[in-house]
Motif scaffolding. Sequence first.
Motif, PDB file in Angstrom:
ATOM      1  N   ASN A  86      -6.276  56.817 -87.165  1.00 33.90           N
ATOM      2  CA  ASN A  86      -6.111  55.397 -87.480  1.00 33.90           C
ATOM      3  C   ASN A  86      -4.944  54.782 -86.719  1.00 33.90           C
ATOM      4  OD1 ASN A  86      -8.209  55.008 -89.295  1.00 33.90           O
ATOM      5  ND2 ASN A  86      -7.011  55.747 -91.026  1.00 33.90           N
ATOM      6  N   GLY A  87      -5.148  53.547 -86.328  1.00 37.51           N
ATOM      7  CA  GLY A  87      -4.034  52.775 -85.797  1.00 37.51           C
ATOM      8  C   GLY A  87      -3.836  52.829 -84.299  1.00 37.51           C
ATOM      9  N   TYR A  88      -4.670  53.614 -83.611  1.00 34.77           N
ATOM     10  CA  TYR A  88      -4.493  53.721 -82.163  1.00 34.77           C
ATOM     11  C   TYR A  88      -5.696  53.144 -81.427  1.00 34.77           C
ATOM     12  CZ  TYR A  88      -0.913  57.038 -83.614  1.00 34.77           C
ATOM     13  OH  TYR A  88       0.168  57.628 -84.205  1.00 34.77           O
ATOM     14  N   TYR A  89      -5.393  52.435 -80.353  1.00 26.62           N
ATOM     15  CA  TYR A  89      -6.413  51.942 -79.458  1.00 26.62           C
ATOM     16  C   TYR A  89      -6.318  52.739 -78.157  1.00 26.62           C
ATOM     17  CZ  TYR A  89      -7.036  47.944 -82.557  1.00 26.62           C
ATOM     18  OH  TYR A  89      -7.310  47.150 -83.641  1.00 26.62           O
ATOM     19  N   TRP A  90      -7.464  52.952 -77.544  1.00 28.28           N
ATOM     20  CA  TRP A  90      -7.526  53.770 -76.334  1.00 28.28           C
ATOM     21  C   TRP A  90      -7.869  52.854 -75.177  1.00 28.28           C
ATOM     22  CZ3 TRP A  90      -5.533  58.382 -77.253  1.00 28.28           C
ATOM     23  CH2 TRP A  90      -5.475  58.792 -78.591  1.00 28.28           C
ATOM     24  N   SER A  91      -6.968  52.827 -74.203  1.00 30.84           N
ATOM     25  CA  SER A  91      -6.988  51.747 -73.217  1.00 30.84           C
ATOM     26  C   SER A  91      -7.158  52.229 -71.780  1.00 30.84           C
ATOM     27  CB  SER A  91      -5.664  50.971 -73.309  1.00 30.84           C
ATOM     28  OG  SER A  91      -5.665  49.839 -72.473  1.00 30.84           O
ATOM     29  N   TRP A  92      -7.660  51.343 -70.954  1.00 31.72           N
ATOM     30  CA  TRP A  92      -7.688  51.531 -69.506  1.00 31.72           C
ATOM     31  C   TRP A  92      -6.841  50.434 -68.859  1.00 31.72           C
ATOM     32  CZ3 TRP A  92      -9.398  55.788 -67.183  1.00 31.72           C
ATOM     33  CH2 TRP A  92     -10.299  56.608 -67.870  1.00 31.72           C
ATOM     34  N   ILE A  93      -6.052  50.844 -67.905  1.00 32.04           N
ATOM     35  CA  ILE A  93      -5.143  49.968 -67.165  1.00 32.04           C
ATOM     36  C   ILE A  93      -5.254  50.360 -65.703  1.00 32.04           C
ATOM     37  CG2 ILE A  93      -2.695  49.410 -66.788  1.00 32.04           C
ATOM     38  CD1 ILE A  93      -2.670  50.578 -69.944  1.00 32.04           C
ATOM     39  N   ARG A  94      -5.163  49.402 -64.793  1.00 28.94           N
ATOM     40  CA  ARG A  94      -5.201  49.756 -63.386  1.00 28.94           C
ATOM     41  C   ARG A  94      -4.031  49.134 -62.638  1.00 28.94           C
ATOM     42  NH1 ARG A  94     -10.514  46.602 -60.889  1.00 28.94           N
ATOM     43  NH2 ARG A  94      -9.736  44.454 -61.128  1.00 28.94           N
ATOM     44  N   ASP A 102     -11.423  46.474 -56.115  1.00 27.27           N
ATOM     45  CA  ASP A 102     -11.303  47.352 -57.287  1.00 27.27           C
ATOM     46  C   ASP A 102     -10.627  48.679 -56.936  1.00 27.27           C
ATOM     47  OD1 ASP A 102     -14.415  45.982 -58.068  1.00 27.27           O
ATOM     48  OD2 ASP A 102     -12.612  45.685 -59.311  1.00 27.27           O
ATOM     49  N   THR A 103     -10.237  48.850 -55.679  1.00 25.25           N
ATOM     50  CA  THR A 103      -9.463  50.028 -55.296  1.00 25.25           C
ATOM     51  C   THR A 103      -8.111  49.976 -55.993  1.00 25.25           C
ATOM     52  OG1 THR A 103     -10.518  50.283 -53.135  1.00 25.25           O
ATOM     53  CG2 THR A 103      -8.291  51.181 -53.384  1.00 25.25           C
ATOM     54  N   ALA A 104      -7.810  51.022 -56.746  1.00 26.48           N
ATOM     55  CA  ALA A 104      -6.596  51.015 -57.559  1.00 26.48           C
ATOM     56  C   ALA A 104      -6.367  52.393 -58.161  1.00 26.48           C
ATOM     57  CB  ALA A 104      -6.717  49.989 -58.689  1.00 26.48           C
ATOM     58  N   VAL A 105      -5.186  52.579 -58.711  1.00 27.26           N
ATOM     59  CA  VAL A 105      -4.945  53.736 -59.570  1.00 27.26           C
ATOM     60  C   VAL A 105      -5.328  53.315 -60.983  1.00 27.26           C
ATOM     61  CG1 VAL A 105      -3.210  55.274 -60.558  1.00 27.26           C
ATOM     62  CG2 VAL A 105      -3.099  54.660 -58.128  1.00 27.26           C
ATOM     63  N   TYR A 106      -6.162  54.092 -61.613  1.00 29.48           N
ATOM     64  CA  TYR A 106      -6.630  53.797 -62.964  1.00 29.48           C
ATOM     65  C   TYR A 106      -5.942  54.744 -63.944  1.00 29.48           C
ATOM     66  CZ  TYR A 106     -10.143  50.675 -61.079  1.00 29.48           C
ATOM     67  OH  TYR A 106     -10.771  49.625 -60.446  1.00 29.48           O
ATOM     68  N   TYR A 107      -5.329  54.152 -64.966  1.00 26.18           N
ATOM     69  CA  TYR A 107      -4.659  54.915 -66.005  1.00 26.18           C
ATOM     70  C   TYR A 107      -5.412  54.774 -67.328  1.00 26.18           C
ATOM     71  CZ  TYR A 107      -0.424  54.884 -63.044  1.00 26.18           C
ATOM     72  OH  TYR A 107       0.494  55.037 -62.031  1.00 26.18           O
ATOM     73  N   CYS A 108      -5.469  55.867 -68.080  1.00 24.20           N
ATOM     74  CA  CYS A 108      -5.866  55.741 -69.474  1.00 24.20           C
ATOM     75  C   CYS A 108      -4.602  55.885 -70.320  1.00 24.20           C
ATOM     76  CB  CYS A 108      -6.937  56.753 -69.862  1.00 24.20           C
ATOM     77  SG  CYS A 108      -6.507  58.502 -69.707  1.00 24.20           S
ATOM     78  N   ALA A 109      -4.637  55.328 -71.519  1.00 25.79           N
ATOM     79  CA  ALA A 109      -3.429  55.273 -72.319  1.00 25.79           C
ATOM     80  C   ALA A 109      -3.753  55.101 -73.787  1.00 25.79           C
ATOM     81  CB  ALA A 109      -2.553  54.099 -71.841  1.00 25.79           C
ATOM     82  N   ARG A 110      -2.788  55.436 -74.623  1.00 21.71           N
ATOM     83  CA  ARG A 110      -2.917  55.214 -76.056  1.00 21.71           C
ATOM     84  C   ARG A 110      -2.019  54.049 -76.457  1.00 21.71           C
ATOM     85  NH1 ARG A 110      -1.153  59.340 -80.858  1.00 21.71           N
ATOM     86  NH2 ARG A 110       0.752  58.096 -80.781  1.00 21.71           N
ATOM     87  N   VAL A 111      -2.602  53.091 -77.143  1.00 18.66           N
ATOM     88  CA  VAL A 111      -1.897  51.882 -77.556  1.00 18.66           C
ATOM     89  C   VAL A 111      -1.709  51.876 -79.068  1.00 18.66           C
ATOM     90  CG1 VAL A 111      -1.904  49.363 -77.536  1.00 18.66           C
ATOM     91  CG2 VAL A 111      -2.916  50.630 -75.620  1.00 18.66           C
ATOM     92  N   SER A 112      -0.491  51.601 -79.477  1.00 23.40           N
ATOM     93  CA  SER A 112      -0.193  51.442 -80.902  1.00 23.40           C
ATOM     94  C   SER A 112       0.424  50.062 -81.080  1.00 23.40           C
ATOM     95  CB  SER A 112       0.774  52.531 -81.358  1.00 23.40           C
ATOM     96  OG  SER A 112       1.150  52.329 -82.707  1.00 23.40           O
ATOM     97  N   GLY A 113      -0.214  49.208 -81.865  1.00 22.20           N
ATOM     98  CA  GLY A 113       0.235  47.827 -81.921  1.00 22.20           C
ATOM     99  C   GLY A 113      -0.046  47.189 -80.583  1.00 22.20           C
ATOM    100  N   ALA A 114       1.017  46.823 -79.886  1.00 21.59           N
ATOM    101  CA  ALA A 114       0.846  46.303 -78.523  1.00 21.59           C
ATOM    102  C   ALA A 114       1.646  47.148 -77.542  1.00 21.59           C
ATOM    103  CB  ALA A 114       1.301  44.851 -78.455  1.00 21.59           C
ATOM    104  N   THR A 115       1.916  48.385 -77.926  1.00 22.98           N
ATOM    105  CA  THR A 115       2.804  49.259 -77.163  1.00 22.98           C
ATOM    106  C   THR A 115       2.066  50.491 -76.661  1.00 22.98           C
ATOM    107  OG1 THR A 115       4.673  48.563 -78.537  1.00 22.98           O
ATOM    108  CG2 THR A 115       4.936  50.583 -77.244  1.00 22.98           C
TER     109      THR A 115
END
Lengths: 110, 118
Positions: free
Chosen positions: B32-40, B91-104
């Motif tokens: 609970n409470g975590y969002y799973w994000s993609w950032i580039r 769309d050429t980029a480094v793609y990161y996945c990340a865990r978000v809690s709140g907006a962090t």
Amino acid sequence: QSALTQPASVSGSPGQSITISCTGTSTDVGGYKYVSWYQQHPGKAPKLMIFDVSYRPSGVSHRFSGSKSGNTASLTISGLQAEDEADYHCSSYAGRNTLVFGTGTKVTVL
Amino acid sequence: QVQLQESGPGLVKPSQTLSLTCTVSGGSISSNGYYWSWIRQHPGKGLEWIGYIYYSGSTYYNPSLKSLVTISIDTSKNQFSLKLTSVTAADTAVYYCARVSGATIHYWGQGTLVTVSS
């Protein structure tokens, strides 16, 4: 959703203090207390330095501090050290479950 | 300690679909409470938030990319994925996945470079 505005570069001598600004609007930075700052060294993933405007995660040096006034958030690095040379990115909650990042700032230690 | 690892092709042809997977270890993707994000991050540029997903399947996307992006989750494999359709060189980029809690974002993957080229 426009990127938050940061200065492209900021520099300072060892021991000095520098401040990086992050300017948004009332719909992101100005509207919420959810601004974060990330440090990124070349070729590495970003590292969280400040969250919720002014809170430091465990393990982050007290030399890093954050604040906000209106639509502009700021990151201050006190007692600048060589290891602080990196890129710094701000981010903010932007409403409706969205996030927005800043344009990024390169910090150079002279 | 939560760890995230991106995987997928490093080279994608223009007009095709970019597909990446993020494997989460050291914690449950169903917490609970975590969002799973993609950032580039485009070469030499700042970070761009692509979107995120909750374990329930609720998704939220960057409005500028929404029509091209799909983020999905597989709780049985502790993975989440990104699909970006009709890619171009932009769309050429480094793609990161990340865990978000709140907006962090407390946890980041190491990032993977995806190049769009014929």
